[in-house]
Motif scaffolding. Structure first.
Motif, short mmCIF file in Angstrom:
data_model
loop_
_atom_site.label_atom_id
_atom_site.label_comp_id
_atom_site.label_asym_id
_atom_site.label_seq_id
_atom_site.Cartn_x
_atom_site.Cartn_y
_atom_site.Cartn_z
N ARG A 1 0.85 -1.18 0.00
CA ARG A 1 0.00 0.00 0.00
C ARG A 1 0.89 1.24 0.00
NH1 ARG A 1 -5.31 1.01 0.64
NH2 ARG A 1 -5.93 -0.79 1.87
N CYS A 2 0.54 2.20 -0.86
CA CYS A 2 1.38 3.37 -1.10
C CYS A 2 1.35 4.33 0.11
CB CYS A 2 0.88 4.09 -2.34
SG CYS A 2 1.86 5.53 -2.78
N ASP A 3 2.53 4.79 0.54
CA ASP A 3 2.60 5.78 1.62
C ASP A 3 2.19 7.16 1.12
OD1 ASP A 3 3.55 3.85 3.36
OD2 ASP A 3 5.66 4.26 2.86
N ALA A 4 2.32 7.39 -0.17
CA ALA A 4 2.05 8.73 -0.70
C ALA A 4 0.57 8.93 -1.03
CB ALA A 4 2.89 8.98 -1.95
N CYS A 5 -0.04 7.98 -1.75
CA CYS A 5 -1.42 8.20 -2.19
C CYS A 5 -2.41 7.27 -1.51
CB CYS A 5 -1.53 8.07 -3.71
SG CYS A 5 -1.44 6.38 -4.32
N GLY A 6 -1.91 6.29 -0.77
CA GLY A 6 -2.79 5.44 0.02
C GLY A 6 -3.46 4.31 -0.76
N LEU B 1 7.08 0.10 -7.34
CA LEU B 1 6.57 1.44 -7.60
C LEU B 1 5.05 1.41 -7.53
CD1 LEU B 1 8.44 2.87 -10.75
CD2 LEU B 1 8.76 3.54 -8.36
N CYS B 2 4.47 2.44 -6.95
CA CYS B 2 3.02 2.52 -6.93
C CYS B 2 2.52 2.82 -8.35
CB CYS B 2 2.58 3.64 -5.99
SG CYS B 2 0.83 4.05 -6.16
N PRO B 3 1.65 1.96 -8.92
CA PRO B 3 1.18 2.21 -10.28
C PRO B 3 0.20 3.39 -10.37
CG PRO B 3 0.08 0.29 -9.38
CD PRO B 3 1.08 0.73 -8.35
N HIS B 4 -0.21 3.90 -9.22
CA HIS B 4 -1.15 5.03 -9.22
C HIS B 4 -0.42 6.36 -9.22
CE1 HIS B 4 -4.19 2.01 -8.41
NE2 HIS B 4 -3.44 1.58 -7.43
N CYS B 5 0.76 6.45 -8.54
CA CYS B 5 1.44 7.75 -8.43
C CYS B 5 2.95 7.64 -8.62
CB CYS B 5 1.11 8.41 -7.10
SG CYS B 5 1.98 7.69 -5.70
N LEU B 6 3.45 6.43 -8.89
CA LEU B 6 4.88 6.17 -9.11
C LEU B 6 5.76 6.48 -7.90
CD1 LEU B 6 5.50 7.16 -12.85
CD2 LEU B 6 4.72 4.99 -11.87
N SER B 7 5.15 6.62 -6.75
CA SER B 7 5.95 6.76 -5.53
C SER B 7 6.62 5.42 -5.22
CB SER B 7 5.03 7.16 -4.37
OG SER B 7 5.71 6.97 -3.14
N ASP B 8 7.81 5.48 -4.63
CA ASP B 8 8.45 4.21 -4.24
C ASP B 8 8.38 3.98 -2.73
OD1 ASP B 8 10.24 6.10 -3.45
OD2 ASP B 8 11.92 5.36 -4.66
ZN LIG Z 1 0.74 5.97 -4.84
#
Ligand SMILES: [Zn+2]
Lengths: 393, 145
Positions: free
Chosen positions: B35-40, B49-56
């Motif tokens: 689960r992404c720390d940036a976009c949740g 990599l988060c496929p929703h916002c590319l945050s790592d």
């Molecule tokens: Zn994300």
């Protein structure tokens, strides 16, 4: 309103040569041998000289490195434009699109689009070969597959078929209709791999592979190849054959994945077809015949919905009406398709569309008044799609 | 006679590096997903990599273990010797309550009775000394056992 930029490609290029190789079980012939056999037939058919070919968009089996270069060596030509496309069963239709773009960009004048495969021989050389192929054995990491007994394309497509059945009440009898149409067409095609009639009873009595798919929902393993020659419409007018115009093309890729969103039932054929219709200035009502990528029966059913021949969810009723038969509203896979002619990754769908549009088949094979054809290509882990709209004028 | 020839072992996953934490957690009977720390948002299968916002930046969240069948197939053909006496068996895409979709088997139920949207719950199956597979069973079957 701004003009769609894709319209500049409408009718700019044409298919001027068509060829195929021996099909089905061709032991002792490599995929490359067969591809050269098909390309040579296409060259002879077109009347162009091999030395005039300056573009190669030729693909081989997945494990062959730079197949197009090997084709060039055997044709004895240096090509200005030469490569292969990596979109599985969508590669061949997409290659035709790239051929047009290369010609329009001045990168080539006469392009060969071809595919050759040996999936019958490769899987029947030995039991080990079959297992290796079925389980995608290899050194690369793999997960969420074989440990759950989930292998290969059959089960992956069957997931989509099952979901369509649950959502829309589609039945195996609808899938049967597609298998029967392809087989009947193959029986008119002397080169087709399948020679025996198929009945609805045979279909339902056959072993299940991965339910809802039984034996006759699955396409063939085939050795074989096909090829077409593409050049500018201007140049095509001076050649031997009636040019088959490339009126539109499009592609779309549900690269987020087959399991993502509702891609199993809303396939990339939808937006791919819409792009091709826009370029051609045509719609589903204008299509006289369709060569639909039929790796599995279900794919035909969902693609004809996605292409707008009927509404989403109504594909079952549409095929049950007999629409896909030779005398139906949308004669489909008129040479037998991947299900009954041969599985040559859709290359033969392009060849068949072009031949129907030339209008010179003997009466038992020629679809009357076929002026506009739609060809689909589907592959790449079920999510890549490309569409061609071809016409005889 | 070599017994391994009679009943081949269950084929096991060969995970890429980005999936190792998933399989290590599964071996401890925990079903996890990134689960992404940036976009949740969440995703599956594992990727760095988060496929929703590319945050790592992401963490492994433990799923409640419940979900529903998104779609399924009943496999009749034997593709690997291990499954020879298991056919017909059910392979499904399960949508977890938290959203990710995961491929697995549905066990503890007649394949004929499986349907889309069936409520299922994870049922771990130790497949080797270092490997435990997250399978799924109908919620009722898990409650009874
Ligand atoms: Zn994300």
């Amino acid at each position: 309103m701004a003009t769609d930029p894709s319209i500049r490609f409408r009718n700019k290029c044409a298919i001027v040569g068509v060829g195929h190789s021996r099909l089905g079980r061709v032991p002792g012939a490599s995929a490359l041998d067969l591809q050269l056999e098909a390309i040579k037939n296409a060259i002879v058919d077109s009347g162009v000289k091999a030395s005039e070919i300056d573009g190669l968009l030729c693909r081989g089996p997945q494990d062959v490195y730079c197949n197009h270069q090997l084709v060039g060596a055997r044709l004895g030509v240096n090509a200005r434009f030469s490569t292969g496309v990596d979109s599985g069963g969508a590669s061949q239709t997409l290659s035709v699109a790239f051929a047009v773009m290369a010609i329009e960009a001045g990168m080539a004048e006469t392009v060969v689009v071809g595919f050759g495969g040996d999936s019958w021989s490769a899987t029947h050389a030995s039991e080990e070969a079959r297992l290796a192929n079925d389980t995608h054995a290899g050194k690369r990491p793999k997960e969420f597959g074989i440990e759950f007994g989930f292998t290969g394309a059959v089960a992956a497509h069957a997931l989509g078929a099952q979901r369509h059945m649950d959502l829309y009440g589609t039945t195996r009898d609808h899938f049967a209709e597609i298998a029967l149409v392809c087989r009947e067409n193959a029986l008119r095609n002397p080169d087709a791999q399948m020679k025996k009639p198929l009945t609805r009873e045979n279909y339902h009595a056959a072993n299940m592979i991965a339910a809802p798919f039984g034996v006759f929902d699955c396409s063939l393993r085939s050795d074989g190849a096909g090829a077409v020659i593409i050049t500018s419409t201007e140049r095509a007018r001076d050649l031997r054959q009636r040019p088959v115009m490339i009126k539109g093309f499009g592609s779309h890729n549900n690269t987020r994945g087959w399991f993502a969103d509702d891609n199993m039932v809303h396939t990339a054929a939808g937006p791919s077809g819409a792009a091709a219709y826009r370029m051609a200035g045509l719609g589903p009502r204008d299509i006289d015949i369709a060569q639909i990528y039929d790796c599995f029966t279900y794919m035909v059913l969902t693609e004809i919905e996605d292409y707008g021949f009927c509404k989403k969810g109504e594909g079952g009723a549409f095929v049950a009406s007999g629409a896909l038969r030779r005398d139906g509203a949308l004669p489909c896979n008129t040479a037998g398709g991947l299900l009954s002619e041969a599985h040559v990754d859709g290359m033969l769908h392009i060849c068949e569309a072009a031949r129907q549009l030339r209008g010179v088949y003997p009466p038992d094979r020629q679809v009357k008044d076929a002026e506009i054809a739609l060809v689909s290509g589907h592959g790449g882990n079920q999510v890549c799609h490309a569409t061609l709209i071809l016409g005889n004028a | 006679m070599d017994n391994s020839r009679v009943t081949p072992k269950r084929p096991l996953p060969v995970p890429p590096p980005e999936s190792l934490p998933f399989w290590q957690a599964a071996h401890q009977r925990r079903l996890t997903f990134p689960r992404c720390d940036a976009c949740g948002k969440s995703w599956f299968p594992p990727a760095n990599l988060c496929p929703h916002c590319l945050s790592d930046g992401f963490h492994w969240e433990e799923a409640c273990g419940r979900g529903k069948v998104f779609s399924f197939v009943v496999v009749h053909r034997v593709y690997h010797g291990y499954f020879a006496n298991k056919v017909p068996y059910t392979v499904a895409v399960v949508e977890l309550d938290e959203g990710p979709r995961i491929l697995s088997n549905i066990v503890g139920v007649d394949p004929q009775k499986v349907h889309c949207n069936m409520a299922v719950q994870v049922a771990f199956d130790e497949a080797g000394p270092d490997m435990t597979l997250p399978l799924f069973a109908p919620v009722e079957a898990v409650r009874k056992s």
